[in-house]
Design a protein around this motif. Structure first.
Motif, PDB file in Angstrom:
ATOM      1  N   PHE A 152       0.867  -1.182   0.000  1.00 35.40           N
ATOM      2  CA  PHE A 152       0.000   0.000   0.000  1.00 35.40           C
ATOM      3  C   PHE A 152       0.903   1.231   0.000  1.00 35.40           C
ATOM      4  CE2 PHE A 152      -3.580   2.254   2.635  1.00 35.40           C
ATOM      5  CZ  PHE A 152      -3.792   3.120   1.579  1.00 35.40           C
ATOM      6  N   ILE A 153       0.749   2.089  -1.027  1.00 34.03           N
ATOM      7  CA  ILE A 153       1.582   3.272  -1.180  1.00 34.03           C
ATOM      8  C   ILE A 153       0.711   4.527  -1.164  1.00 34.03           C
ATOM      9  CG2 ILE A 153       3.166   4.517  -2.710  1.00 34.03           C
ATOM     10  CD1 ILE A 153       4.073   1.840  -3.823  1.00 34.03           C
ATOM     11  N   ALA A 154       1.116   5.527  -0.396  1.00 34.31           N
ATOM     12  CA  ALA A 154       0.498   6.854  -0.442  1.00 34.31           C
ATOM     13  C   ALA A 154       1.416   7.761  -1.252  1.00 34.31           C
ATOM     14  CB  ALA A 154       0.299   7.413   0.958  1.00 34.31           C
ATOM     15  N   ALA A 155       0.859   8.430  -2.260  1.00 36.54           N
ATOM     16  CA  ALA A 155       1.664   9.268  -3.150  1.00 36.54           C
ATOM     17  C   ALA A 155       1.155  10.698  -3.122  1.00 36.54           C
ATOM     18  CB  ALA A 155       1.616   8.722  -4.586  1.00 36.54           C
ATOM     19  N   GLY A 156       2.073  11.646  -2.955  1.00 40.03           N
ATOM     20  CA  GLY A 156       1.713  13.050  -2.975  1.00 40.03           C
ATOM     21  C   GLY A 156       1.502  13.551  -4.389  1.00 40.03           C
ATOM     22  N   GLY A 157       1.034  14.794  -4.487  1.00 41.19           N
ATOM     23  CA  GLY A 157       0.816  15.410  -5.789  1.00 41.19           C
ATOM     24  C   GLY A 157      -0.647  15.669  -6.073  1.00 41.19           C
ATOM     25  N   PHE A 158      -0.865  16.534  -7.064  1.00 37.95           N
ATOM     26  CA  PHE A 158      -2.224  16.891  -7.488  1.00 37.95           C
ATOM     27  C   PHE A 158      -2.143  17.127  -8.987  1.00 37.95           C
ATOM     28  CE2 PHE A 158      -5.820  19.465  -8.448  1.00 37.95           C
ATOM     29  CZ  PHE A 158      -6.797  19.184  -7.510  1.00 37.95           C
ATOM     30  N   GLY A 197      -2.212  10.717 -12.361  1.00 40.27           N
ATOM     31  CA  GLY A 197      -1.375  11.279 -13.403  1.00 40.27           C
ATOM     32  C   GLY A 197      -2.071  11.332 -14.744  1.00 40.27           C
ATOM     33  N   VAL A 198      -1.290  11.239 -15.803  1.00 35.19           N
ATOM     34  CA  VAL A 198      -1.832  11.156 -17.166  1.00 35.19           C
ATOM     35  C   VAL A 198      -1.316   9.867 -17.787  1.00 35.19           C
ATOM     36  CG1 VAL A 198      -2.077  13.652 -17.460  1.00 35.19           C
ATOM     37  CG2 VAL A 198       0.091  12.562 -18.051  1.00 35.19           C
ATOM     38  N   ASP A 199      -1.739   9.604 -19.006  1.00 27.69           N
ATOM     39  CA  ASP A 199      -1.466   8.296 -19.603  1.00 27.69           C
ATOM     40  C   ASP A 199       0.009   7.929 -19.644  1.00 27.69           C
ATOM     41  OD1 ASP A 199      -4.127   7.611 -20.058  1.00 27.69           O
ATOM     42  OD2 ASP A 199      -4.196   8.780 -21.903  1.00 27.69           O
ATOM     43  N   ASP A 200       0.885   8.889 -19.849  1.00 29.11           N
ATOM     44  CA  ASP A 200       2.298   8.556 -20.040  1.00 29.11           C
ATOM     45  C   ASP A 200       3.225   9.239 -19.040  1.00 29.11           C
ATOM     46  OD1 ASP A 200       1.897  11.107 -20.987  1.00 29.11           O
ATOM     47  OD2 ASP A 200       3.223  10.888 -22.724  1.00 29.11           O
ATOM     48  N   PHE A 201       2.661   9.685 -17.911  1.00 27.85           N
ATOM     49  CA  PHE A 201       3.498  10.392 -16.940  1.00 27.85           C
ATOM     50  C   PHE A 201       2.885  10.273 -15.558  1.00 27.85           C
ATOM     51  CE2 PHE A 201       5.529  14.308 -15.124  1.00 27.85           C
ATOM     52  CZ  PHE A 201       6.845  13.920 -15.326  1.00 27.85           C
ATOM     53  N   GLU A 229      -7.368  13.439 -16.233  1.00 29.58           N
ATOM     54  CA  GLU A 229      -7.150  13.424 -17.677  1.00 29.58           C
ATOM     55  C   GLU A 229      -6.640  12.079 -18.168  1.00 29.58           C
ATOM     56  OE1 GLU A 229      -8.135  16.131 -19.157  1.00 29.58           O
ATOM     57  OE2 GLU A 229      -8.484  17.101 -17.231  1.00 29.58           O
ATOM     58  N   ASN A 230      -6.738  11.059 -17.351  1.00 30.86           N
ATOM     59  CA  ASN A 230      -6.126   9.777 -17.670  1.00 30.86           C
ATOM     60  C   ASN A 230      -7.142   8.832 -18.293  1.00 30.86           C
ATOM     61  OD1 ASN A 230      -4.843   7.225 -17.549  1.00 30.86           O
ATOM     62  ND2 ASN A 230      -3.492   7.993 -15.944  1.00 30.86           N
ATOM     63  N   ALA A 231      -7.060   8.674 -19.615  1.00 25.96           N
ATOM     64  CA  ALA A 231      -8.000   7.811 -20.338  1.00 25.96           C
ATOM     65  C   ALA A 231      -7.823   6.348 -19.967  1.00 25.96           C
ATOM     66  CB  ALA A 231      -7.825   8.001 -21.840  1.00 25.96           C
ATOM     67  N   GLU A 232      -6.582   5.933 -19.694  1.00 30.21           N
ATOM     68  CA  GLU A 232      -6.334   4.540 -19.327  1.00 30.21           C
ATOM     69  C   GLU A 232      -6.907   4.229 -17.959  1.00 30.21           C
ATOM     70  OE1 GLU A 232      -4.899   0.571 -19.624  1.00 30.21           O
ATOM     71  OE2 GLU A 232      -5.477   2.125 -21.058  1.00 30.21           O
ATOM     72  N   PHE A 233      -6.853   5.190 -17.044  1.00 29.38           N
ATOM     73  CA  PHE A 233      -7.485   5.044 -15.730  1.00 29.38           C
ATOM     74  C   PHE A 233      -8.974   4.754 -15.917  1.00 29.38           C
ATOM     75  CE2 PHE A 233      -7.654   7.375 -11.308  1.00 29.38           C
ATOM     76  CZ  PHE A 233      -8.233   6.246 -10.749  1.00 29.38           C
ATOM     77  N   MET A 234      -9.626   5.565 -16.699  1.00 35.79           N
ATOM     78  CA  MET A 234     -11.052   5.388 -16.955  1.00 35.79           C
ATOM     79  C   MET A 234     -11.332   4.039 -17.616  1.00 35.79           C
ATOM     80  SD  MET A 234     -13.617   7.802 -19.194  1.00 35.79           S
ATOM     81  CE  MET A 234     -12.639   7.582 -20.688  1.00 35.79           C
ATOM     82  N   ARG A 235     -10.523   3.668 -18.605  1.00 33.34           N
ATOM     83  CA  ARG A 235     -10.756   2.420 -19.330  1.00 33.34           C
ATOM     84  C   ARG A 235     -10.625   1.212 -18.414  1.00 33.34           C
ATOM     85  NH1 ARG A 235      -8.791  -1.862 -21.173  1.00 33.34           N
ATOM     86  NH2 ARG A 235      -6.732  -1.484 -20.261  1.00 33.34           N
TER      87      ARG A 235
END
Length: 232
Positions: free
Chosen positions: A21-27, A56-60, A81-87
């Motif tokens: 289980f990882i907690a990651a910062g950022g927005f 993140g986004v698809d490639d970053f 904005e991550n299309a792969e997340f949605m898919r």
């Protein structure tokens, strides 16, 4: 003195295990621990549960771990904005636990402060409250949310001193402080490491007691949505 490493791979050595289980910062892409994320990708650690505002986004950013199918579950407030997340979510390949944004931040903060749970009005009467304890205070209904305690926290800061005290720059502060505190181990990547005493104590956002390992690196700082206007 904190352990200071030359590269993100060595900074994560001995910490990564499948199913963790990882907690990651950022927005969005602001203040994300991009170097540590890429090191996790290269390590091939899989079946991860990650708590982060988005992916993140698809490639970053965390999106690269989606692409390699290393994430099993996301605890997030925004698909973004991550299309792969949605898919992956819609196809049933990825488990997703939606949290209201403030609730997610408070769950991380609570976990870091040793608070097992807290009551909030946010989410009452929605699917967010399904299966959770409800309680009435002063005639209003609240839902019980649990604190997050992760196996590992990864965050990105502007500066650190050699004792691990962290300073974040402007909006890059976002989810990073609560994410840093809620991990059993915290690894921070920073733009600059300075001697102890160089940072104004009143400007420190995360005390070094929460931070275990440091790495200094060069960051791409990609812009998620570049908006411009024609010159006048």
């Amino acid at each position: 003195m904190k352990e200071i490493f030359d590269n993100p791979t060595s900074a994560l050595d001995g910490l990564l295990v499948d199913g963790m289980f990882i907690a990651a910062g950022g927005f969005g892409l602001c203040g994300i621990p991009e170097l540590l994320i890429d090191a996790i990708r290269k390590a091939g650690t899989k079946d991860l549960t990650i708590a982060s505002n988005n992916c993140g986004v698809d490639d970053f950013g965390l999106g690269v771990l989606l692409k390699t199918k290393q994430i099993r579950k996301m605890i997030s407030s925004y698909v973004g904005e991550n299309a792969e997340f949605m898919r992956q979510y819609l196809s049933g390949e990825l488990e997703l636990e939606f949290n209201p944004q403030g609730t997610l931040a408070e769950r991380m903060r609570a976990g870091g402060a040793g608070i097992a749970g807290f009551y909030t009005k946010t989410g009452v009467g929605t699917v967010v409250a399904k299966g959770k304890e409800l309680k009435v205070f002063d005639g209003e209904v609240f839902v019980l949310e649990t604190g997050i305690v992760a196996d590992l926290s990864i965050v990105k800061a502007w500066k650190a001193d050699t004792s691990g005290n962290l300073v974040f720059r402007k909006t890059a502060r976002n989810f990073n402080p609560p994410a840093a505190t809620c991990g059993k181990i915290c690894v921070a990547e920073v733009e600059e490491i300075v001697p102890v005493g160089s940072l104004d104590p009143d400007h420190i956002h995360v005390p070094g007691i929460y931070v275990h390992r440091l790495i200094q690196g060069q960051h791409e700082k990609r812009i998620e949505q570049r908006t411009t206007r024609a010159a006048a």
